[in-house]
Structure formats: structure tokens, C-alpha cells
Design an enzyme around this catalytic site. Structure first.
Site, PDB file in Angstrom:
ATOM      1  N   SER A 136       0.843  -1.192   0.000  1.00  0.00           N
ATOM      2  CA  SER A 136       0.000   0.000   0.000  1.00  0.00           C
ATOM      3  C   SER A 136       0.874   1.237   0.000  1.00  0.00           C
ATOM      4  O   SER A 136       1.991   1.215   0.527  1.00  0.00           O
ATOM      5  CB  SER A 136      -0.897   0.039   1.242  1.00  0.00           C
ATOM      6  OG  SER A 136      -1.511   1.311   1.372  1.00  0.00           O
ATOM      7  N   TYR A 149      -1.158   0.221  10.359  1.00  0.00           N
ATOM      8  CA  TYR A 149      -1.326  -0.408   9.044  1.00  0.00           C
ATOM      9  C   TYR A 149      -0.137  -0.046   8.153  1.00  0.00           C
ATOM     10  O   TYR A 149       0.470  -0.914   7.517  1.00  0.00           O
ATOM     11  CB  TYR A 149      -2.631   0.093   8.435  1.00  0.00           C
ATOM     12  CG  TYR A 149      -2.926  -0.342   7.015  1.00  0.00           C
ATOM     13  CD1 TYR A 149      -2.786   0.555   5.947  1.00  0.00           C
ATOM     14  CD2 TYR A 149      -3.375  -1.621   6.736  1.00  0.00           C
ATOM     15  CE1 TYR A 149      -3.086   0.167   4.650  1.00  0.00           C
ATOM     16  CE2 TYR A 149      -3.678  -2.017   5.443  1.00  0.00           C
ATOM     17  CZ  TYR A 149      -3.536  -1.119   4.405  1.00  0.00           C
ATOM     18  OH  TYR A 149      -3.827  -1.497   3.124  1.00  0.00           O
TER      19      TYR A 149
END
Lengths: 245, 447
Positions: A136, A149
């Protein structure tokens, strides 16, 4: 017929990518935790493309031995590994809930290492293979809004980078996928700016194209490469003041 | 969120819920207040709109099985006709009935009971549905078909989503010799000529006419008739014969922004009509065309509805029995030409016989159907009211999938006793009007 093993196959990005590869002639083995959901997706892809699509259980949080057992049972006819496992989780809660933080890091990074390592070894020995993993842009720079995250994804990105360098001599392709905003179940309810948000189908097409062009890293959509370059370049002192970013 | 359909009018504030699977769909429907089902939003008016909850079938988009012996596809209601063609035309299968766009869902195709260029031979879409799974407030999840719960099946076909929420169905595809159409084009100088052409063209599986709705006098109703059938592999150019079902990727264009209001006016439309009619070769001409250009010419232009600008447009489609069309259509064309309203998307078709069932309010009936686009403006609604009266005088009625402004009286006079029978079935399935849309409330279709 080449076969792709897909981890976390119930995700929207995984389903779209699985369909894209099936249309290109790949057989698939879909894995994840929800067997009913997997079967529904498997049937859909099989009906649309006529390809062979199997299902099997996989849980990133399970012990490494289980991952080894899965890999050993399928390794012989697996030509590619596509890892789409991910967990966003409540980032606000993760700041203080250590168990949740641990699950986030395991789901996005450490839980994937056993099977990535096994696949890397097997493909290296064969002198061919393809590993794709969805990381990501959140891993490009840690931000206050999602650093638990982001840190896991940063770890994954670095791991894949090293893996790619290690395996480049063996004819094994390693592709890091860096999505920005994508309209999926993971981001449902989030107010993402429409012009910057990709559909899972667009991400799948970007992944397919990157594999065909033998790229190492693909930002999807492409402009996120430049957005993140700017964000990475912001001096730390200035960045600290941009808490709303 | 702001929600609108293909005509971009009306625009309403709605909450769209998109359940991810069957269980989630049923759970939502059991909990929700008033709602209406929605697919890809290609109806033109307010049949899939609510100021409140709208339940989307778009995530119920999985195919379940396909039997290559029978051509029967079982799929969830959110699967689109476009996806079916992508998957199955390369294997030699086509849709049994297709409307003018492939971007409609299976659920939407049944709720509107869509028709196509082959209505005179194949009837409407529901005729090729073997069964469907429907969630109803009173009876929960039920399976219905022409053999089982037949009255519910026939009320749901063309029932505009008012009997319940369609979850999945079995559709019989039809074999196609190739992905190409052997097309004949015939120029007709006026209305009498095009009606004569239709009379003698029943042997074509597919037929339609584009009609110039602005011409007056001797050339009123001049048309370009387009008909065809699937081409056999031997008829294709040599380089295509090996792979007759291979599909050439259509070059997709896009309308990136709404056109300004003045772009479409009586002069530009008249000019387009003259050009389009002029371009068609004199008499009869033949050729082989791709299925995309024969069936879906407008789908190639994504968001073509933007040429009507921000005010949007409405489609006006009705059917008149054959016997009345000879005098009725000229009167209607006179009124349209006199108003200066009108667009280049005017389509005329001769419907064949339509099977009728108690409680079914599907649109087609044997006779001539005319579909027209009108840009929305203040002078339009009085014209449409006048046209309504003319259509009713001829014993005709209107297509709800295109409608955004019909009155309950016009609906009642057009559909007659069928409406009462429909309401009776709806009252059994949905006594509290859980399934209700802006259109159903406007037209008094709720119970």
C-alpha cells in the site's frame, strides 16, 4: 496451464485480479478464511472463463506450520503466488489496543512471511516463478491516521524489495503492488475523493500490465507514484504540522 | 447521496444500499423501511428512485452455473447483459432478447421485461427466463416460474420492482452462428412506405427503423429500415471465418461533460436528421456488421446521455395497435413536428403478438412502437400531454421504463384491467408497500 495460488482471494482486488488472470489462461487456486465466499467467487470465475478454479483454507494468523502444509500440498503445480491479504482495522483503536495492533501487523506483514519464503525457495530452485503481493502507499511514509497499518505495509514493501533483488538472478519475478485509494469493502464508508479512487477492475488491469511488462513495482493508479514522491519529500518538520493529511 | 437515472431527471436524495451476498440482501430487506430495487440505472425516469432507501443488486454479480447442452445460465440478479456477452459470445451464445443497451442487469431486464429488435419473433425477456428467486415481504424468499407461483412470476416480469427484490435467475441463452450480423438497410420515403416494409419483413429475426420525426408533408415519417440475422461463418470475410465468434474490441468514446443547453435544438436536430437520412444509400443495401454496432450503437459512446445537458431529457415510448397506426402515427408526427421538439433518436418498430397473463403489465403489445428522446424544457410537458391523449385515442399505452411524467389516469386508460390484477398480486406479496418507488407512488401503482 499455469496455476496461480491466491491468498486472501475474497478481497475485491483479489477477485478482480483473479478474473483478469483467468481470462489470460491461468488456472486458479483461491484461498482464504470464508470457504462459502471463496466457492461463490470460484464458481463465478469458472463459469465466466471456463478455467479450473479450486478453493482451500488459508489464514494469515494461523501458525507457520499450517502455511507450510498448504504450500507443500500445492507447490508442485503452482507457478505463481498472488498475495492479497490485508487488514485495515480501526486505526484509532490500534494505537492503544495491542492485540489489535498485533493482528494488523501479522495480517499485513509477518503472517505472510512463511509462505512467501517457501514460494521464493521453490521458485528459485526451479529458475522460474511469479510472486505478486499487494502492499500500500500507506507504507511509503507513516502518517498519524494509519501508522499501524502503514508500518506493516512498509515492512512488506521492504521485504519484497529485498526478495526481488535476491531472486532477480534466478528468473523469478517479484511484483510489489502499491494501491492508493481503491473502492472496496476495506474502504467502504470512507469518503474517498472520486478522481483519485480506483476500481478493483482498474487495479487488476494495472497488475496484469505490470506483470506482462516485467515491472518490479506498480503504483495503482499510476499517479500515486508522484503523489507519494511529493509526500516522501516533505521535510519532517513540515510533515509533523500536517496532521490532517 | 444524489441519485438519478438515465434521463438525469428527476434527481433525488437517496440512500443506496448494496448488499454483498444473498444473506446480506435478505437481512437488509427484512430490516429496511420502504425501498426499491435498482440495477445499473438505465431506466430513464423515476422507476428506480426513492427519496429514501434504494437497494442495489450490483454486488450480487456472480454467475453460478452454465449448461452448454441447454444454454441455461444461472446467475445472480446483478450480472449485466454486457458481462454475459463478454463471457459467452466467444463460446457461441447470444442473449435471447436484448434491449438497445447491454448495460442493464438481469434483475432490471426482468423488472422492465425488456424487448428488442426481435420482439416479433422472440417476445420479451421474461419469456426466456426459466425461473427466478424473489424476496417478498409477505412470503419471504420464493422461487417463481411459468410453472411454479406463475402469477407471481408474471406480475414480476414488467412489474417495475414492485413485487419484491429479484435475487437470481435462470436464463436460456440462444446459439449464435457468429459475432456478426448480416444486415439489410432499406430507405423508406415516408410513413406508408416504412409500414409497408415492416409488413413484409417478418422473416428477419431482427428489425427496427430509425425515423425522422421532424419531417412534414409527403416525406413525413421517412425512415431508414435496418434488419438482419446472425451471419453464418461462410458469409464472413476470410480473415474472420476461422474464428467467427471473436469479438473486435469496440472503440469506446466518451462524452466527458454535459453539453450546453443550446447544443441540441430544432435546427441541429433537423440538420442531423437530413444528414443521417441522406447518408443511407438509396433503396436497399446489405453488409456485415459487428454485433456491437447492430445492437448497441449508443453503448460505444459512454455517457451519451450528457449530450442533453444538465437539464436532462426524457424518453417517450408508446405502442399503438396496428389498425390504428395508419391514422394515429401521422397525427402524432404532425404534433411533434409542429412543436419543434424532438431529437434524432426516434425509433420505430413493429411488435409481434405478446403473450398476456393475469397480473402482467409488460409493455409490448402487437402494433407499432415509437420511442423518442426529448430534451427537458418547459414547452415539452404540454406537448407530451397532447401526445398522451392521441396515444390513448388510438388504443395505445406507454412504456414505464422510459416514463417520468405520466399521469395515473393515462396509465389506467392505457393498461386497463391488467392494472387491477397486478395490484391484487402485489397486495398479496407486499400488503404494506415496502417496495415502492417515486414512479409507483406517482402512478398509483402501490396498494
Amino acid at each position: 496451464m499455469p496455476t496461480m495460488l491466491i491468498l486472501g482471494a475474497t478481497s475485491d482486488i483479489a477477485r478482480a485480479t483473479a478474473l483478469a488472470f483467468a481470462r489470460k489462461g491461468w488456472d486458479l487456486r483461491l484461498t482464504g478464511r470464508d470457504q462459502d465466499a471463496l466457492r461463490r467467487i470460484a464458481q463465478d470465475i469458472a463459469v465466466r472463463t471456463g478455467r479450473k478454479v479450486d478453493c482451500a483454507p488459508f489464514d494469515a494468523l494461523a501458525p507457520a506450520e499450517e502455511h507450510a502444509a498448504l504450500w507443500n500440498s500445492v507447490a508442485a503445480d503452482t507457478d505463481a503466488l498472488f498475495c492479497a491479504v490485508g487488514l485495515l482495522g480501526d486505526q484509532e483503536a490500534a494505537r492503544h489496543d495491542l492485540a489489535l495492533a498485533g493482528r494488523i501487523v501479522a495480517s499485513n506483514f509477518t503472517g505472510l512471511l512463511p509462505i512467501l519464503a517457501l514460494a521464493a525457495d521453490a521458485f528459485e530452485a526451479r529458475g522460474r516463478g511469479l510472486i505478486i503481493a499487494v502492499s500500500s502507499v500507506a507504507g511509503d511514509r507513516g502518517r498519524a491516521s494509519n501508522y499501524t497499518y502503514g508500518s506493516a505495509k512498509a515492512g512488506l514493501t521492504a521485504y519484497l524489495s529485498g526478495l526481488r533483488q535476491r531472486l532477480s538472478a534466478s528468473g523469478v519475478q517479484v511484483l510489489t503492488v502499491l494501491p492508493g485509494f481503491v473502492a472496496t469493502a476495506m474502504t467502504e464508508g470512507m469518503n474517498l475523493p472520486a478522481p483519485l479512487t480506483a476500481t478493483p477492475e482498474q487495479v487488476a488491469a494495472d497488475i496484469l500490465r505490470a506483470v506482462e511488462k516485467k515491472r518490479g513495482v506498480v503504483y495503482t493508479r499510476w499517479f500515486w507514484r508522484w503523489i507519494m514522491a511529493v509526500i516522501r519529500a516533505i521535510p519532517e518538520g513540515v510533515f509533523q504540522k500536517m496532521r490532517g493529511l | 447521496m444524489l441519485l438519478t437515472s438515465w434521463g438525469k431527471h428527476p434527481v433525488v436524495n437517496a440512500t443506496v444500499t448494496s448488499p454483498r451476498d444473498m444473506d446480506a440482501a435478505v437481512a437488509h430487506l427484512e430490516r429496511t423501511g420502504r425501498t426499491i430495487g435498482r440495477g445499473l440505472g438505465r431506466s430513464y425516469g423515476d422507476s428506480a428512485l426513492n427519496e429514501g432507501d434504494v437497494t442495489s443488486c450490483l454486488r450480487l454479480n456472480h454467475m453460478e452455473s452454465f449448461d452448454p447442452e441447454t444454454g441455461v445460465l444461472v446467475a445472480e440478479a446483478g450480472v449485466s447483459l454486457a458481462e454475459i456477452l463478454d463471457a459467452f459470445l466467444p463460446r457461441g451464445w447470444f442473449l435471447p432478447v436484448t434491449p438497445g443497451t447491454k448495460f442493464v442487469t438481469l434483475g432490471g431486464a426482468v423488472a422492465s421485461d425488456v424487448h428488442g429488435k426481435d420482439h416479433h419473433a422472440a417476445g420479451t425477456f421474461s419469456r426466456h427466463v426459466l425461473w427466478l428467486d424473489l424476496w417478498t415481504p409477505a412470503l419471504g424468499l420464493i422461487r417463481c416460474s411459468p410453472e411454479e407461483n406463475a402469477d407471481i412470476f408474471h406480475a414480476t416480469a414488467g412489474g417495475m420492482g414492485l413485487t419484491g427484490f429479484i435475487l437470481r435467475m435462470a436464463l436460456r441463452l440462444q446459439p449464435a452462428a457468429s459475432a456478426w450480423i448480416a444486415q439489410d438497410m432499406v430507405k423508406a420515403e415516408n410513413l406508408a412506405a416504412i409500414m409497408e416494409t415492416f409488413e413484409h419483413s417478418g422473416h428477419y429475426p431482427f428489425s427496427v427503423a430509425w425515423i425522422d420525426c421532424l419531417k412534414t408533408g409527403a416525406a413525413q415519417g421517412r425512415s431508414v429500415f435496418m434488419a438482419g440475422r446472425f451471419a453464418q461463418p461462410e458469409e464472413l470475410p476470410e480473415d474472420r471465418r476461422e474464428n467467427p465468434h471473436a469479438v473486435a474490441a469496440p472503440r469506446a468514446l466518451s462524452v466527458p461533460f454535459d453539453f450546453p443547453a443550446f447544443a441540441l435544438n430544432r435546427f441541429s436536430v433537423r440538420a442531423f436528421n437530413a444528414l443521417y437520412y441522406g447518408r443511407a444509400p438509396r433503396g436497399k443495401s446489405s453488409g456485415i456488421v459487428s454485433y456491437n454496432s447492430f445492437f448497441y450503437p449508443l453503448d460505444a459512446i459512454h455517457d451519451w446521455n450528457r449530450i442533453y445537458g444538465r437539464r436532462g431529457f426524457t424518453q417517450y415510448q408508446f405502442v399503438i395497435p396496428k389498425e390504428a397506426a395508419g391514422r394515429g402515427l401521422p397525427r402524432i408526427l404532425d404534433a411533434i413536428a409542429a412543436s419543434g421538439q424532438g431529437s434524432f433518436l426516434a425509433v420505430l418498430k413493429l411488435f409481434g403478438k405478446q403473450e398476456t397473463y393475469p397480473g402482467n403489465i409488460s409493455f409490448p403489445a402487437e402494433g407499432y412502437t415509437l420511442a423518442l428522446d426529448f430534451a427537458m424544457n418547459d414547452k415539452l410537458l404540454p406537448l407530451l400531454d397532447r401526445l398522451d391523449a392521441m396515444v390513448l385515442d388510438c388504443g395505445g399505452h406507454h412504456y414505464l421504463t422510459k416514463d417520468c411524467r405520466l399521469s395515473p389516469e393515462t396509465l389506467g386508460r392505457g393498461y386497463g384491467a391488467a392494472l387491477d390484477e397486478f395490484r391484487a398480486v402485489k397486495a398479496r406479496l407486499d400488503p404494506k408497500n415496502l417496495f415502492s418507488s417515486l414512479q409507483s407512488r406517482r402512478l398509483g401503482l402501490d396498494v
